[in-house]
Write a protein that holds these residues in place. Structure first.
Motif, PDB file in Angstrom:
ATOM      1  N   UNK A   1       0.834  -1.211   0.000  1.00 46.85           N
ATOM      2  CA  UNK A   1       0.000   0.000   0.000  1.00 46.85           C
ATOM      3  C   UNK A   1       0.863   1.254   0.000  1.00 46.85           C
ATOM      4  N   UNK A   2       2.121   1.079  -0.364  1.00 38.46           N
ATOM      5  CA  UNK A   2       3.067   2.175  -0.398  1.00 38.46           C
ATOM      6  C   UNK A   2       4.151   1.809  -1.415  1.00 38.46           C
ATOM      7  N   UNK A   3       4.675   2.802  -2.100  1.00 37.06           N
ATOM      8  CA  UNK A   3       5.662   2.548  -3.147  1.00 37.06           C
ATOM      9  C   UNK A   3       6.919   1.864  -2.613  1.00 37.06           C
ATOM     10  N   UNK A   4       7.349   2.212  -1.408  1.00 34.37           N
ATOM     11  CA  UNK A   4       8.532   1.560  -0.838  1.00 34.37           C
ATOM     12  C   UNK A   4       8.309   0.060  -0.686  1.00 34.37           C
ATOM     13  N   UNK A   5       7.108  -0.331  -0.326  1.00 36.29           N
ATOM     14  CA  UNK A   5       6.813  -1.749  -0.130  1.00 36.29           C
ATOM     15  C   UNK A   5       6.903  -2.520  -1.446  1.00 36.29           C
ATOM     16  N   UNK A   6       6.468  -1.894  -2.548  1.00 39.23           N
ATOM     17  CA  UNK A   6       6.610  -2.539  -3.854  1.00 39.23           C
ATOM     18  C   UNK A   6       8.085  -2.799  -4.145  1.00 39.23           C
ATOM     19  N   UNK A   7       8.919  -1.807  -3.893  1.00 38.77           N
ATOM     20  CA  UNK A   7      10.347  -1.964  -4.140  1.00 38.77           C
ATOM     21  C   UNK A   7      10.919  -3.112  -3.319  1.00 38.77           C
ATOM     22  N   UNK A   8      10.527  -3.210  -2.059  1.00 36.13           N
ATOM     23  CA  UNK A   8      11.036  -4.265  -1.172  1.00 36.13           C
ATOM     24  C   UNK A   8      10.528  -5.633  -1.624  1.00 36.13           C
ATOM     25  N   UNK A   9       9.251  -5.724  -1.987  1.00 31.26           N
ATOM     26  CA  UNK A   9       8.678  -7.004  -2.414  1.00 31.26           C
ATOM     27  C   UNK A   9       9.291  -7.480  -3.724  1.00 31.26           C
ATOM     28  N   UNK A  10       9.530  -6.566  -4.636  1.00 30.70           N
ATOM     29  CA  UNK A  10      10.148  -6.953  -5.912  1.00 30.70           C
ATOM     30  C   UNK A  10      11.549  -7.503  -5.673  1.00 30.70           C
ATOM     31  N   UNK A  11      12.304  -6.845  -4.813  1.00 29.67           N
ATOM     32  CA  UNK A  11      13.666  -7.306  -4.543  1.00 29.67           C
ATOM     33  C   UNK A  11      13.679  -8.680  -3.880  1.00 29.67           C
ATOM     34  N   UNK A  12      12.641  -8.947  -3.060  1.00 27.25           N
ATOM     35  CA  UNK A  12      12.580 -10.226  -2.347  1.00 27.25           C
ATOM     36  C   UNK A  12      11.996 -11.345  -3.192  1.00 27.25           C
ATOM     37  N   UNK A  13      11.319 -11.006  -4.279  1.00 31.81           N
ATOM     38  CA  UNK A  13      10.676 -12.020  -5.100  1.00 31.81           C
ATOM     39  C   UNK A  13       9.404 -12.574  -4.487  1.00 31.81           C
ATOM     40  N   UNK A  14       8.837 -11.867  -3.530  1.00 33.94           N
ATOM     41  CA  UNK A  14       7.612 -12.312  -2.861  1.00 33.94           C
ATOM     42  C   UNK A  14       6.391 -11.907  -3.688  1.00 33.94           C
ATOM     43  N   UNK A  15       5.413 -12.801  -3.865  1.00 32.78           N
ATOM     44  CA  UNK A  15       4.186 -12.403  -4.569  1.00 32.78           C
ATOM     45  C   UNK A  15       3.521 -11.228  -3.852  1.00 32.78           C
ATOM     46  N   UNK A  16       3.098 -10.245  -4.630  1.00 35.23           N
ATOM     47  CA  UNK A  16       2.476  -9.086  -4.003  1.00 35.23           C
ATOM     48  C   UNK A  16       1.317  -8.569  -4.830  1.00 35.23           C
TER      49      UNK A  16
END
Length: 720
Positions: free
Chosen positions: A588-603
């Motif tokens: 629900x925040x742009x920073x979280x997208x960046x973190x999830x993409x780097x981790x490879x976690x489905x989001x």
């Protein structure tokens, strides 16, 4: 520039309350200052823009007189012809002082002392409202006409519109609005690299160290330095939309934060122990005392809030910050107290720098204007004697005949408990200097000891009128020489399909077939029950997980974790832990997208990452989102319309609305429980958080309030 600059600076200073602030040389003030940040001024009208340029703004931002494109719908905005005139004047540098004169310096000394500033000023156009798919072509066409008029950049909040503008107007300069919720470095870096925003306006709630860390990313950072504050995180407030049917993200906020509220417990007893009932009303942002630190942090632009304000506000505030910046660059320090008094003569609700100082425990009363939400002016004296319909005021600061004074009434000793406190407004009949006593007419009974404030300055209005007249004269002198030859008629509006991207990554839904919302569990026990009972997907809120993280930990690999709307630097470690542990996350925040993409976690993504149009859905899919949940502000017809638009273009559909129980209306850094008494400084163990609380308005509706373990207040829609 000629000696007229000196007259302008002197006029502005005198109009704001007396002589220019004293300056002294200091080695420290020049440390690490090799360039000044841009001073960015609001321009709700052409006159306000002219006043800003005359006062020394490096750039102005303004809306267009086009409905539906601006997050300040009540501001008139500029026509394309007015925009062309403004851009021609700004780019010609016709009102551009090279450096502000300060006491005792000549123009040559001022020019030599201050670092070089660009000879031309810039003009930015705000396109920061959310836009539906059908409105995208009109927004791009408006931007094309604004570029033809000379606009230098566009301020956007809707990431779908940002993508449409980048594709429709190659090379266009985009600045990300604070409404987009950039609160930490990962968000800023993602926005710059993926959406092409060359500048990002960060949240007002950030502290100086947080701002400095974001500046270190190398992306140009814009920060607010002065003006009104929304108590909710910008872009994360749905109070007006969901409770009153008018969306703040579309420029139509009803300002619930400025209204009267009671804080009650479950039995209806008043719990607030505050001097007033404006429990959601913050003071105005004041960066003047923190200006050296902001400059050294490396911010690219200092933004003054105020597109709803009058030209005299813009003229005074810009002039004060211009003077301070030029003094800093020259190795001098300006008396911040004197400048604060000057700033106080323009509209304000009182001043605070609690956010910049990172004052977590003190953000209660240090932040809030609990008594009133209107203009509070600047203190200039005190009532020392009362006669028949007249009071004698001993002045602590200068006043001028024609000023408007406000008396903060001290109630007489025999006043009953039901007698309200009053703030009578009275005209100032004569001029007076600090230390003098003047007689002021006042019909209302006020007692000696009542403080007196100036809320409107006659000389400031006069100085502003002169500044605007200079601007109008410069426009006339410029004529058509600097204006574009042809603004052109509105360009043909492209069909929506021309503005959309097809996504390579599909969503887990087909057109009209929405994935059901996961079932929300508010406790670990309920989550176990649902998971063991075969529920296909169980979700938990990150802020509730933080209340009992040990009990939730074993369940995380089986859960969908709905992350918070807020993601500041201090939140990043916990977000990273959840992202690496959970089965799936909802960002629900742009920073979280960046973190999830780097981790490879489905989001997934959900508001306040707003999927308002097909272009935004495509953008989030392109980032890797598996599902796009639509904003709560969408009704069923809006959901169906967007699904149909996506189906027509061959793009995947959306996942519908995320059902998380009572909808959250507002999230704020301010702890509402500080209205009950001083903060103990330990949010996690605060006993007030264990009891039910409700905000109650004048209509009697009861809005549940929760304060989480980080001290952030959350307001929810009424139950039932």
């Amino acid at each position: 520039m000629d000696g007229g600059i000196a007259a302008r600076e002197a006029a502005a200073s005198e109009a704001a309350g007396g002589a220019a602030a004293p300056v002294t040389r200091t080695a420290d003030s020049a440390d690490n200052i090799d360039r000044l940040p841009e001073l960015l001024a609001p321009a709700g009208s052409l006159d306000a823009a002219l006043a800003a340029l005359d006062a020394g703004a490096d750039a102005v931002y303004t809306g267009l007189a086009e409905p539906g494109l601006d997050a300040r719908a009540a501001a008139p905005g500029l026509t394309f012809e007015e925009l062309a005139d403004l851009c021609a004047l700004a780019h010609a540098g016709a009102l551009r002082p090279a450096a502000s004169l300060r006491c005792g310096s000549s123009q040559a000394e001022a020019d030599a002392a201050a670092p070089a500033r660009p000879p031309a000023a810039r003009v930015y156009v705000t396109l920061n409202a959310l836009v539906d798919t059908s409105g995208l072509p009109r927004a791009v066409a408006a931007a094309r006409r604004a570029l033809a008029a000379g606009a230098d950049a566009f301020i956007v909040a809707d990431l779908g519109l940002a993508r449409a503008l980048s594709r429709g107007l190659p090379g266009v300069e985009l600045h990300l609005s604070t409404q987009a919720g950039a609160q930490a470095a990962p968000a800023v870096e993602l926005t710059a690299s993926v959406f092409g925003c060359s500048r990002v306006t960060v949240a007002r709630e950030l502290s100086l160290p947080e701002i400095a860390a974001i500046c270190a990313t190398g992306v140009e950072v814009e920060v607010f330095c002065h003006g009104a504050i929304c108590i909710s995180y910008s872009g994360a407030c749905s109070f007006s939309a969901l409770a009153r049917g008018r969306s703040a993200m579309r420029g139509d906020c009803t300002q619930p934060c400025r209204q009267s509220w009671r804080l009650e417990d479950a039995r209806g007893r008043e719990r607030a122990d505050a001097p007033g009932d404006k429990l959601l009303c913050p003071k105005d942002y004041l960066g003047i005392r923190q200006l050296p630190a902001l400059v050294r942090a490396g911010v690219g632009a200092l933004k003054i809030e105020g597109r709803m304000k009058n030209p005299d506000y813009v003229f005074n505030v810009v002039g004060a910050y211009r003077s301070a910046l030029d003094a800093l660059a020259a190795g001098e320090t300006v008396d911040a107290g004197a400048l604060e008094r000057r700033l106080g003569r323009s509209f304000n609700r009182g001043f605070t720098d609690a956010y910049l100082r990172g004052d977590r425990a003190g953000t209660g009363r240090a932040l809030m204007s609990l008594e009133r939400s209107c203009n509070q002016g600047a203190p200039v004296g005190v009532v020392v004697e009362r006669g028949h319909r007249v009071v004698t005021v001993e002045l602590a600061d200068a006043v001028e005949a024609g000023d408007t004074l406000e008396i903060h009434t001290v109630l007489p000793a025999d006043a009953g408990a039901d007698v309200p406190r009053r703030w009578p407004l009275v005209p100032c009949p004569v001029s007076g200097a600090a230390g003098e006593r003047i007689a002021v007419p006042c019909k209302r009974r006020v007692e000696p000891g009542s403080e007196v404030y100036v809320t409107a300055s006659a000389r400031l209005r006069h100085a502003t009128d002169e500044a605007v007249a200079r601007g109008r004269a410069a426009l006339a002198a410029l004529g058509d020489s600097g204006r574009p030859c042809e603004l052109g008629r509105p360009a043909r509006e492209a069909e929506p399909s021309e503005l959309m991207l097809r996504c390579s990554a599909g969503l887990e839904a087909s057109a009209g077939q929405f994935v059901p919302s996961p079932i929300l569990a508010r406790t670990p026990e309920r989550a176990c029950e649902l998971l063991d009972g075969g529920a296909p997907e169980v979700a938990a809120l990150a802020w509730q997980i933080a209340e009992a993280s040990g009990a939730w930990e074993p369940l995380l690999p089986r859960l969908t974790v709905v992350l918070d709307e807020v993601c500041r630097a201090a939140d990043v470690p916990e977000v990273s832990r959840l992202v690496h542990t959970a089965r799936r996350v909802v960002c629900r925040n742009l920073s979280q997208i960046s973190i999830a993409r780097a981790a490879g976690t489905p989001f997934d993504v959900a508001a306040p990452l707003y999927a308002e149009n097909a272009e935004a859905v495509a953008a989030f899919c392109g980032l890797g989102a598996a599902r796009v949940w639509l904003p709560d502000e969408f009704d069923d017809a809006s959901v169906a319309r967007l699904a149909g638009e996506l189906a027509q273009t061959g793009a995947p559909s959306v996942a519908g609305r995320l059902n998380l129980g009572p909808r959250e209306l507002m999230v704020m850094e301010h702890c509402l429980f500080t209205t009950e008494g001083p903060c103990a400084g330990s949010c996690a163990t605060c006993p007030r958080r264990t009891e039910e609380r409700f905000l109650v308005g004048n209509d009697g509706r009861r809005y549940p309030v929760c304060v989480d373990a980080r001290g952030r207040s959350r307001i929810f829609e009424p139950r039932g």
